[in-house]
Design a protein around this motif. Structure first.
Motif: not given
Length: 219
Positions: A101-128
């Motif tokens: 996430s520090t590089q603006g990267v989120v996992p993409r569906p590459r294996h069976g378990i990863g398939a559950y996250f075809d929609r995975l938004p990235l919130w860009p603000d690192p603050r609490l």
């Protein structure tokens, strides 16, 4: 507000301890369980692996958080208010996902378990997220996805049940581990992805997927 049963308190405690032992949180993180349309139970404000049998706190879906409840629990509030189907929320700090996430990267569906996250938004603000406006904006970005990644700040996972939410929390970090390893091996980021049909075919909960993962996490 609703009064939690002993079983509901135990479910929240089990989830907290299980996520801690699995390395999905450290000193920070929290889990909650919906009690009814207007209230939910959040775990004690302790490192999750150390929650033990401490009781959680009942919070309103709409209104001020009770004294002693962590400020970011307002994210849980907004999710429960927006999505009536959600029964549990996990705020996690998984290490592989954090690094990506520090590089603006989120996992993409590459294996069976990863398939559950075809929609995975990235919130860009690192603050609490400790104010209502930011929590509202994050939940708006989450939409109907199962999780949202927060840049340099972990993730939030939401599902219909606590076993399903904790399962998705573990799956999310496993997807991040695979994403990290594939990139570390030098493969092109666009190679090896599941196609839409493969992804949809693997998004199943039959065969006690969540129940078996829950048993393993809370063993």
């Amino acid at each position: 507000m609703a009064e939690p049963t002993a079983e509901q308190q135990a479910i929240v405690q089990q989830a907290a301890r299980g996520l801690g032992r699995a390395g999905l949180v450290h000193a920070f993180g929290h889990v909650s369980l919906r009690l009814d349309a207007g209230s939910f139970l959040v775990c004690a404000a302790r490192p999750l692996e150390l929650v033990g049998d401490l009781p959680g706190t009942v919070c309103p879906v709409d209104g001020q958080l009770p004294e002693g409840v962590l400020g970011e629990v307002r994210i849980h509030q907004r999710i429960y208010a927006r999505r009536a189907e959600i029964g549990a929320v996990c705020r996690i700090m998984p290490p592989a996902l954090m690094a990506l996430s520090t590089q603006g990267v989120v996992p993409r569906p590459r294996h069976g378990i990863g398939a559950y996250f075809d929609r995975l938004p990235l919130w860009p603000d690192p603050r609490l997220l400790r104010d209502d406006a930011a929590a509202d904006a994050l939940v708006e970005m989450l939409g109907d996805a199962p999780a949202i990644v927060m840049r340099g700040n972990g993730a939030v996972v939401a599902a219909e049940t606590m076993p399903k939410a904790t399962t998705l929390a573990w799956f999310l970090e496993d997807a991040a581990r695979v994403e990290r390893d594939v990139r570390a091996m030098g493969f092109a980021p666009e190679s090896g992805l599941l196609d839409a049909g493969e992804t949809a075919a693997r998004q199943v909960w039959a065969g006690q997927v969540a129940e078996r993962m829950w048993d393993w996490l809370t063993r």
